[in-house]
Write an enzyme that holds these catalytic residues in place. Structure first.
Site, short mmCIF file in Angstrom:
data_model
loop_
_atom_site.label_atom_id
_atom_site.label_comp_id
_atom_site.label_asym_id
_atom_site.label_seq_id
_atom_site.Cartn_x
_atom_site.Cartn_y
_atom_site.Cartn_z
CD GLU A 51 25.29 -13.34 4.43
OE1 GLU A 51 24.44 -13.27 3.52
OE2 GLU A 51 25.28 -14.22 5.30
NE ARG A 52 28.22 -13.04 8.36
CZ ARG A 52 27.56 -12.97 9.51
NH1 ARG A 52 27.69 -11.94 10.31
NH2 ARG A 52 26.76 -13.94 9.88
CD GLU A 56 25.04 -20.59 7.64
OE1 GLU A 56 25.12 -19.74 6.75
OE2 GLU A 56 25.75 -20.59 8.66
CG ASP A 116 31.59 -20.00 9.44
OD1 ASP A 116 32.15 -19.82 8.35
OD2 ASP A 116 30.56 -19.40 9.79
CD GLU A 170 31.27 -14.40 9.20
OE1 GLU A 170 31.57 -14.86 8.08
OE2 GLU A 170 30.29 -14.81 9.86
C1 GCV Z 1 27.06 -16.36 3.27
C2 GCV Z 1 28.86 -18.06 7.85
C3 GCV Z 1 28.54 -16.62 7.73
C4 GCV Z 1 27.37 -16.40 6.80
C5 GCV Z 1 27.71 -17.04 5.45
C6 GCV Z 1 27.99 -18.52 5.69
C7 GCV Z 1 28.41 -19.23 4.43
O1 GCV Z 1 27.87 -18.73 8.56
O2 GCV Z 1 28.28 -16.08 8.98
O3 GCV Z 1 27.16 -15.02 6.66
O4 GCV Z 1 26.69 -16.87 4.51
O5 GCV Z 1 29.03 -18.66 6.60
O6 GCV Z 1 29.60 -19.36 4.23
O7 GCV Z 1 27.56 -19.65 3.66
#
Ligand code: GCV
Length: 679
Positions: free
Chosen positions: A146-147, A270, A343, A371
């Site tokens: 992820e990212r 989330e 974020d 990111e």
């Molecule tokens: C791992 C942001 C990112 C998500 C990430 C989230 C987090 O929203 O876009 O990809 O998820 O942060 O830190 O939990």
């Protein structure tokens, strides 16, 4: 035979900069010493611990200087994981309290040697700023990240535990060389499977490789694991059966990994499950895990990254959720807080949670993976961003309560201090996609070791170790690195603008972005609020009043249009287009100027780099050169998109001296990059 010799001679005659490098050696480009040098000195160690032996081995292989005595001394507890180096009288003496201190000292010496900075006498004492210096990998069990922008995951879950890639040890060594001593292997959006017995065997295999390098393994866990893995009715932390499930699981983990570090948890954030699903608080959830880990000395890193689509400003939500829980957490829980309240944006003020909870140990979470900073395409040196947060004064216990001091153990001397960052590492041969992204991994490690280091000092160190000691290379490139994050802020989101990224990928601009029925707090307009009057998020008393979460005098400083730092202006204020900035220009003209200077800075980076062609090996030169082209193109894209879009509200002219847009707004709106991921 003859041919080989000619090649060898040719090779030796080539300047170092002509030999291609792929970046795989990172900051560890030491060359083994000759047998003759090795014989001319002794490296002695008084301890048989595998880490102490490794320290000796590293020096034996690479150390060109005089004899060294490495000693672990039990009476030196105050050195913690650190070391003392003393070189009076010919022999170098290294003292540490723990074997790992010797290893860190070995890398210290090799670093100085590589930078040709070994003076006649050495007197060094280093004690790390943080006890736990940890990378967070957002790696999924299917090999995606992820990212992640440097290829697939380093961890080959399908091959483990039987096949051990040589990169596992290389990874551990690179980390140890900069003082990183812990790693979370898997994504915070955690698959429950990581706790399955089959995966735990794989985790054990990795932990075994990392252990000699002083690196402890942690895991991200999914709060619903008992339900998913073992069919329990629920995961309510108040239920004895659930608590027992975790106790049993933790026991199983420690049987395999006796020095296991603990759990990292993203809960009720989330869409992830958490204690609130059962009407319990974050503290109740964290404490259940803490109780299970306590007998083994394990930690819970509980993330404070929570927000919901309510009418409340997203920037305020973590504070509102966690401050009332101060004092309710077990002593082996640390609250892991992102540097800013939203974020990982190119610029944010520090998160007001820092310093607001007097009784709860807190740790910082940075993001090394870019990111929101151009992925692995843009050169953006992040030490200045990290330092900006570390050095921010929270005023939590009066003047001087910097985020660094709130988190480094000064506030909670009896507890364990920690600092984390989301890794940018993948299986690319240069590990991080962009050669210069290695510097961000390096900088995090060095700051976690010693947060007082300056960004500039770290950049110079990294350049010397990774590229060359040539001052004519180091000086201009340090400057470029030092300017790079601000350049990116300029061409993406100057003056406190934030989160105006394309919804699907967080790479390009989409200030116009909107999704019918989508969460408002995932939409750019939620953050920039552009209208015919002005632009920016009113977080003062007339708006969301997020400024009130900052301690005096910051609440007033941020809340007042005149005293608010201009680089955070549109974070805290909705400002009229014709507002007079400190430069005397209107906000609109200033905004145009910032975007334009970002573009000019990117163009300048290209020039700086091209001038240094004969000082860099061809492969890395070319690879960086082509990334810089992308960066400049993207900078123009960002500038045109944002200025043309905001102009539809300001209805003002782009000042004549500014580079004209080369795109049509409507064309830019049609760009759809094929990069999945959203939010
Ligand atoms: C791992 C942001 C990112 C998500 C990430 C989230 C987090 O929203 O876009 O990809 O998820 O942060 O830190 O939990």
């Amino acid at each position: 035979m003859f041919g080989v010799r000619i090649y060898t001679i040719l090779f030796l005659l080539l300047p170092l900069s002509a030999i291609s490098e792929d970046g795989s050696q990172l900051w560890l480009r030491y060359r083994p010493v000759s047998a003759e040098v090795a014989k001319s000195r002794t490296i002695h160690v008084n301890n048989k611990h595998e880490t102490a032996l490794l320290a000796r081995q590293e020096l034996d292989t690479y150390w060109k200087g005089s004899s060294i005595e490495l000693k672990v001394q039990k009476k030196e507890a105050k050195l913690k994981q650190g070391y003392r180096i003393d070189s009076s009288g010919g022999t170098i003496r290294v003292i540490a309290f723990q074997p790992v201190g010797l290893l860190y000292a070995a890398y210290h010496l090799l670093r100085l040697q590589e930078m040709t900075m070994l003076g006649d006498e050495l007197r060094v004492e280093e004690i790390p700023s943080y006890d736990v210096r940890i990378l967070n990998h957002w790696d999924n069990l299917d090999g995606t990240i992820e990212r992640g922008y440097a290829g697939r995951s380093l961890w080959k879950w399908a091959e483990l535990p039987h096949t051990i890639s040589p990169r596992y040890a290389a990874y551990a060594r690179a980390n140890a060389a900069i003082g990183i001593n812990a790693t979370v292997l898997n994504n915070v959006n955690a698959s429950p499977q990581i706790l399955d017995a089959v995966y735990l065997e794989k985790v054990k295999a990795l932990a075994d490789v990392f252990r000699p390098y002083g690196i402890r393994v942690y895991l991200s866990v999914n709060f619903s694991s008992p339900v998913v893995l073992d069919g329990m009715a629920d995961a309510d932390p108040a239920r004895k059966e659930v608590q027992d499930w975790w106790k049993k699981k933790v026991k199983q983990v420690y049987a395999l990994v006796p020095d296991f570090g603990g759990f990292l948890v993203k809960a009720n954030s989330e869409g992830q499950p958490g204690p609130q699903d059962y009407g319990r608080t974050h503290a109740q959830g964290a404490n259940m895990l803490a109780d299970a880990l306590k007998p083994y000395g394990g930690l819970v890193m509980w993330r404070a990254f929570v927000y919901n689509p309510t009418s409340e400003d997203r920037a305020k939500q973590a504070y509102l959720e966690f401050v009332p829980l101060d004092g309710q957490f077990r002593d082996n829980v640390i609250l892991q807080i992102k540097n800013g309240p939203i974020d990982f944006q190119p610029r944010e003020p520090f998160n007001p949670l820092f310093g607001a909870m007097q009784k709860t140990p807190q740790m910082l979470e940075f993001q090394i993976t870019q990111e929101y900073l151009g992925f692995s395409n843009h050169l953006a040196y992040l030490a200045p961003l990290f330092k900006e947060t570390l050095d921010s004064d929270t005023y939590g216990r009066g003047v001087g309560s910097t985020v660094a001091r709130v988190t480094d153990g000064t506030w909670h001397p009896s507890g364990i201090s920690a600092i984390a960052a989301v890794a940018n590492i993948g299986e690319d041969s240069n590990w991080t996609g962009h050669h210069f992204a290695q510097a961000n991994w390096y900088a995090f490690g060095r700051l976690a070791w010693k947060h007082q280091l300056s960004s500039e000092q770290i950049a110079q160190e990294w350049l010397k170790l990774t590229f060359s000691n040539d001052e004519q290379f180091v000086r201009p490139v340090t400057e470029m690195m030092m300017d790079s994050r601000e350049a990116l802020v300029n061409y993406m989101m100057p003056l406190g603008l934030h989160h105006i990224f394309a919804f699907d990928h967080h790479y390009g601009p989409e200030p116009w972005g909107d999704r019918k029925g989508g969460r408002p707090d995932w939409m750019p307009w939620y953050y920039h609020n552009a209208d015919s009057i002005g632009v920016g998020f009113d977080r003062t008393a007339t708006g969301s009043n997020a400024v009130a979460q900052y301690r005096p005098p910051l609440d007033k400083r941020y809340g007042d249009l005149v005293s608010c730092p201009e680089n955070l202006l549109l974070w805290f204020h909705h400002v009229p287009w014709d507002y007079r900035m400190r430069s005397g220009q209107t906000l609109w003209d200033e905004l145009c100027g910032r975007y334009d200077s970002g573009v000019q800075q990117a163009r300048e980076f290209q020039k700086v780099w091209d001038r240094l062609e004969n000082k860099v090996d061809p492969q890395r030169f070319n690879e960086v050169q082509s990334k810089l082209k992308i960066q400049t193109k993207d900078a123009v894209w960002w500038k045109d998109a944002c200025l043309l879009y905001f102009q539809t509200f300001s209805k003002m002219r782009i000042p004549e001296h500014i580079e004209r847009p080369v795109h049509e707004l409507e064309d830019l709106k049609r760009i759809k990059l094929n990069m999945k991921h959203h939010n």
